[in-house]
Design a protein around this motif. Structure first.
Motif, PDB file in Angstrom:
ATOM      1  N   GLU A  83       6.416  40.539 -23.228  1.00  0.00           N
ATOM      2  CA  GLU A  83       7.562  40.443 -24.364  1.00  0.00           C
ATOM      3  C   GLU A  83       8.062  41.579 -23.948  1.00  0.00           C
ATOM      4  OE1 GLU A  83       8.107  36.248 -25.505  1.00  0.00           O
ATOM      5  OE2 GLU A  83       7.801  36.880 -26.958  1.00  0.00           O
ATOM      6  N   ARG A  84       6.968  42.739 -24.964  1.00  0.00           N
ATOM      7  CA  ARG A  84       7.720  43.270 -25.056  1.00  0.00           C
ATOM      8  C   ARG A  84       7.804  44.504 -23.855  1.00  0.00           C
ATOM      9  NH1 ARG A  84       3.830  44.673 -27.753  1.00  0.00           N
ATOM     10  NH2 ARG A  84       2.626  46.170 -27.013  1.00  0.00           N
ATOM     11  N   LEU A  85       7.225  44.422 -22.793  1.00  0.00           N
ATOM     12  CA  LEU A  85       6.913  45.323 -21.323  1.00  0.00           C
ATOM     13  C   LEU A  85       7.997  44.913 -20.829  1.00  0.00           C
ATOM     14  CD1 LEU A  85       3.192  45.814 -20.812  1.00  0.00           C
ATOM     15  CD2 LEU A  85       5.353  47.332 -20.922  1.00  0.00           C
ATOM     16  N   THR A  86       8.050  43.429 -20.533  1.00  0.00           N
ATOM     17  CA  THR A  86       9.234  43.293 -19.792  1.00  0.00           C
ATOM     18  C   THR A  86      10.797  42.769 -20.450  1.00  0.00           C
ATOM     19  OG1 THR A  86       8.767  40.917 -19.465  1.00  0.00           O
ATOM     20  CG2 THR A  86       7.613  41.660 -18.711  1.00  0.00           C
ATOM     21  N   GLY A  87      10.745  42.634 -21.435  1.00  0.00           N
ATOM     22  CA  GLY A  87      12.585  42.591 -22.023  1.00  0.00           C
ATOM     23  C   GLY A  87      12.857  41.130 -21.963  1.00  0.00           C
ATOM     24  N   TYR A  88      11.694  39.817 -21.947  1.00  0.00           N
ATOM     25  CA  TYR A  88      11.787  38.508 -20.928  1.00  0.00           C
ATOM     26  C   TYR A  88      10.486  37.666 -22.349  1.00  0.00           C
ATOM     27  CZ  TYR A  88      14.245  39.884 -16.481  1.00  0.00           C
ATOM     28  OH  TYR A  88      15.383  40.077 -15.862  1.00  0.00           O
ATOM     29  N   SER A 112      10.239  37.042 -15.713  1.00  0.00           N
ATOM     30  CA  SER A 112      10.990  37.136 -14.427  1.00  0.00           C
ATOM     31  C   SER A 112      10.252  38.398 -13.642  1.00  0.00           C
ATOM     32  CB  SER A 112      12.449  37.281 -13.720  1.00  0.00           C
ATOM     33  OG  SER A 112      12.977  37.934 -12.965  1.00  0.00           O
ATOM     34  N   PRO A 113      10.312  38.496 -12.854  1.00  0.00           N
ATOM     35  CA  PRO A 113       9.704  39.827 -12.037  1.00  0.00           C
ATOM     36  C   PRO A 113      10.616  40.754 -11.689  1.00  0.00           C
ATOM     37  CG  PRO A 113       9.273  38.344 -10.588  1.00  0.00           C
ATOM     38  CD  PRO A 113      10.049  36.787 -12.073  1.00  0.00           C
ATOM     39  N   ILE A 114      11.421  39.983 -11.437  1.00  0.00           N
ATOM     40  CA  ILE A 114      12.930  41.046 -11.136  1.00  0.00           C
ATOM     41  C   ILE A 114      13.584  41.561 -11.975  1.00  0.00           C
ATOM     42  CG2 ILE A 114      15.164  41.300 -10.255  1.00  0.00           C
ATOM     43  CD1 ILE A 114      13.581  38.881  -8.474  1.00  0.00           C
ATOM     44  N   GLY A 115      14.167  42.859 -12.477  1.00  0.00           N
ATOM     45  CA  GLY A 115      14.680  43.268 -13.459  1.00  0.00           C
ATOM     46  C   GLY A 115      14.344  43.569 -15.283  1.00  0.00           C
ATOM     47  N   GLN A 116      12.945  44.255 -14.447  1.00  0.00           N
ATOM     48  CA  GLN A 116      12.062  44.271 -16.248  1.00  0.00           C
ATOM     49  C   GLN A 116      12.968  45.749 -16.754  1.00  0.00           C
ATOM     50  OE1 GLN A 116       7.555  44.088 -15.058  1.00  0.00           O
ATOM     51  NE2 GLN A 116       8.197  41.006 -14.805  1.00  0.00           N
ATOM     52  N   LYS A 117      11.808  45.791 -18.132  1.00  0.00           N
ATOM     53  CA  LYS A 117      12.505  47.245 -18.782  1.00  0.00           C
ATOM     54  C   LYS A 117      12.212  48.091 -17.896  1.00  0.00           C
ATOM     55  CE  LYS A 117      12.853  45.467 -23.474  1.00  0.00           C
ATOM     56  NZ  LYS A 117      11.860  46.237 -24.626  1.00  0.00           N
ATOM     57  N   ARG A 118      11.150  47.687 -17.069  1.00  0.00           N
ATOM     58  CA  ARG A 118      10.106  49.411 -16.947  1.00  0.00           C
ATOM     59  C   ARG A 118       9.214  48.484 -15.484  1.00  0.00           C
ATOM     60  NH1 ARG A 118       5.114  51.016 -19.445  1.00  0.00           N
ATOM     61  NH2 ARG A 118       4.215  51.379 -17.975  1.00  0.00           N
ATOM     62  N   ARG A 119       9.926  49.104 -14.317  1.00  0.00           N
ATOM     63  CA  ARG A 119       9.067  48.963 -13.433  1.00  0.00           C
ATOM     64  C   ARG A 119       7.308  49.000 -13.347  1.00  0.00           C
ATOM     65  NH1 ARG A 119      11.492  49.404  -6.993  1.00  0.00           N
ATOM     66  NH2 ARG A 119      12.489  48.358  -7.027  1.00  0.00           N
ATOM     67  N   LEU A 120       6.814  47.846 -12.904  1.00  0.00           N
ATOM     68  CA  LEU A 120       6.131  47.860 -12.919  1.00  0.00           C
ATOM     69  C   LEU A 120       4.683  47.643 -11.616  1.00  0.00           C
ATOM     70  CD1 LEU A 120       4.816  45.635 -16.321  1.00  0.00           C
ATOM     71  CD2 LEU A 120       4.678  48.331 -16.594  1.00  0.00           C
ATOM     72  N   PRO A 121       3.398  47.969 -11.529  1.00  0.00           N
ATOM     73  CA  PRO A 121       2.664  46.824 -10.269  1.00  0.00           C
ATOM     74  C   PRO A 121       3.049  46.063  -9.825  1.00  0.00           C
ATOM     75  CG  PRO A 121       1.628  49.541 -11.413  1.00  0.00           C
ATOM     76  CD  PRO A 121       2.829  48.820 -12.275  1.00  0.00           C
ATOM     77  N   THR A 122       4.050  45.983  -9.190  1.00  0.00           N
ATOM     78  CA  THR A 122       3.831  43.989  -8.679  1.00  0.00           C
ATOM     79  C   THR A 122       2.788  43.598  -7.784  1.00  0.00           C
ATOM     80  OG1 THR A 122       5.589  44.327 -10.105  1.00  0.00           O
ATOM     81  CG2 THR A 122       4.824  42.199  -8.141  1.00  0.00           C
ATOM     82  N   VAL A 123       2.437  42.750  -7.634  1.00  0.00           N
ATOM     83  CA  VAL A 123       1.396  41.990  -6.920  1.00  0.00           C
ATOM     84  C   VAL A 123       2.032  40.941  -6.429  1.00  0.00           C
ATOM     85  CG1 VAL A 123      -0.410  41.676  -5.811  1.00  0.00           C
ATOM     86  CG2 VAL A 123      -0.726  43.564  -6.820  1.00  0.00           C
ATOM     87  N   LEU A 124       2.508  40.318  -5.347  1.00  0.00           N
ATOM     88  CA  LEU A 124       2.868  38.686  -4.947  1.00  0.00           C
ATOM     89  C   LEU A 124       1.826  38.377  -3.909  1.00  0.00           C
ATOM     90  CD1 LEU A 124       4.930  36.450  -4.717  1.00  0.00           C
ATOM     91  CD2 LEU A 124       6.482  37.757  -2.617  1.00  0.00           C
ATOM     92  N   ASP A 125       1.304  37.207  -3.991  1.00  0.00           N
ATOM     93  CA  ASP A 125       0.392  36.506  -3.723  1.00  0.00           C
ATOM     94  C   ASP A 125       0.901  36.035  -1.853  1.00  0.00           C
ATOM     95  OD1 ASP A 125      -2.020  34.997  -3.824  1.00  0.00           O
ATOM     96  OD2 ASP A 125      -0.954  32.968  -2.992  1.00  0.00           O
ATOM     97  N   GLY A 173      29.700  35.098 -15.127  1.00  0.00           N
ATOM     98  CA  GLY A 173      29.084  35.224 -16.167  1.00  0.00           C
ATOM     99  C   GLY A 173      27.755  35.364 -16.900  1.00  0.00           C
ATOM    100  N   GLY A 174      27.337  35.488 -17.853  1.00  0.00           N
ATOM    101  CA  GLY A 174      26.387  34.983 -18.055  1.00  0.00           C
ATOM    102  C   GLY A 174      24.820  35.134 -18.310  1.00  0.00           C
ATOM    103  N   GLY A 175      25.399  36.394 -16.934  1.00  0.00           N
ATOM    104  CA  GLY A 175      23.788  36.797 -15.618  1.00  0.00           C
ATOM    105  C   GLY A 175      22.770  37.029 -17.233  1.00  0.00           C
ATOM    106  N   THR A 176      21.141  37.545 -15.950  1.00  0.00           N
ATOM    107  CA  THR A 176      20.628  37.425 -16.913  1.00  0.00           C
ATOM    108  C   THR A 176      19.772  39.306 -16.134  1.00  0.00           C
ATOM    109  OG1 THR A 176      19.069  37.107 -15.381  1.00  0.00           O
ATOM    110  CG2 THR A 176      19.404  35.328 -17.204  1.00  0.00           C
ATOM    111  N   PRO A 177      19.028  39.987 -16.730  1.00  0.00           N
ATOM    112  CA  PRO A 177      18.675  41.152 -16.090  1.00  0.00           C
ATOM    113  C   PRO A 177      18.367  40.969 -15.001  1.00  0.00           C
ATOM    114  CG  PRO A 177      17.747  41.344 -18.583  1.00  0.00           C
ATOM    115  CD  PRO A 177      18.438  40.012 -17.825  1.00  0.00           C
TER     116      PRO A 177
END
Length: 165
Positions: free
Chosen positions: A101-106, A112-125, A7-11
């Motif tokens: 905060e508005r774009l991600t919901g966090y 978190s890069p995971i479970g954001q409101k909308r998938r945005l282009p993402t780059v991992l170093d 229980g208590g999961g996050t997006p």
């Protein structure tokens, strides 16, 4: 690596569970006075800072435009020219905290890069590729997720590039 449910999961955890990705939750007591959320996590969890990654949002100009996500080690800084180049944009600037905060919901410090409101282009170093697992925010302050870099890329639709300095 264990898969953690409960229980208590996050997006972020909901998205990982839905994608059947293995991860480990690491909770710690967040200090509101901490100067750096990422370094606080590394210290509290006893993990080298190079394995703990922070999630930063940028505004892109030219190219695709809009916002994107950069994920870099907490002991390094995001190279704005490098992330712009990796995404085919002319330039990048840091997104305003409220916009992030508005774009991600966090909330900032728990983005978190995971479970954001909308998938945005993402780059991992590309420093992540040197580790079997890395840690990223789990979607709230005081909660990190440990997972394989390839799983992080798969679940975010991200790409690997040199974006930290």
């Amino acid at each position: 690596m264990a898969r953690r449910h409960g229980g208590g999961g996050t997006p972020a955890t909901v998205a990982l569970d839905a994608a059947d990705v293995r991860y480990v939750l690491h909770a710690y007591e967040h200090d509101p006075a901490a100067a750096s959320y990422g370094m606080e996590a590394a210290e509290a969890l006893g993990v080298e800072p190079g394995r703990v990654f922070k999630t930063l949002l940028v505004d892109l100009e030219g190219g695709p435009g809009g916002c994107a996500v950069g994920i870099v080690p907490v002991d390094r800084q995001l190279d704005l020219k490098a992330i712009a180049a990796a995404l085919g944009a002319k330039r990048a600037g840091m997104a305003e905290p409220r916009a992030a905060e508005r774009l991600t919901g966090y909330v900032v410090g728990g983005i978190s890069p995971i479970g954001q409101k909308r998938r945005l282009p993402t780059v991992l170093d590309d420093a992540a590729a040197a580790h079997e697992t890395v840690l990223v925010s789990g979607g709230r302050r005081g909660l990190d997720l440990e997972l394989a870099p390839e799983d992080l890329l798969a679940v975010t639709g991200g790409v690997l590039a040199t974006i930290a300095r």
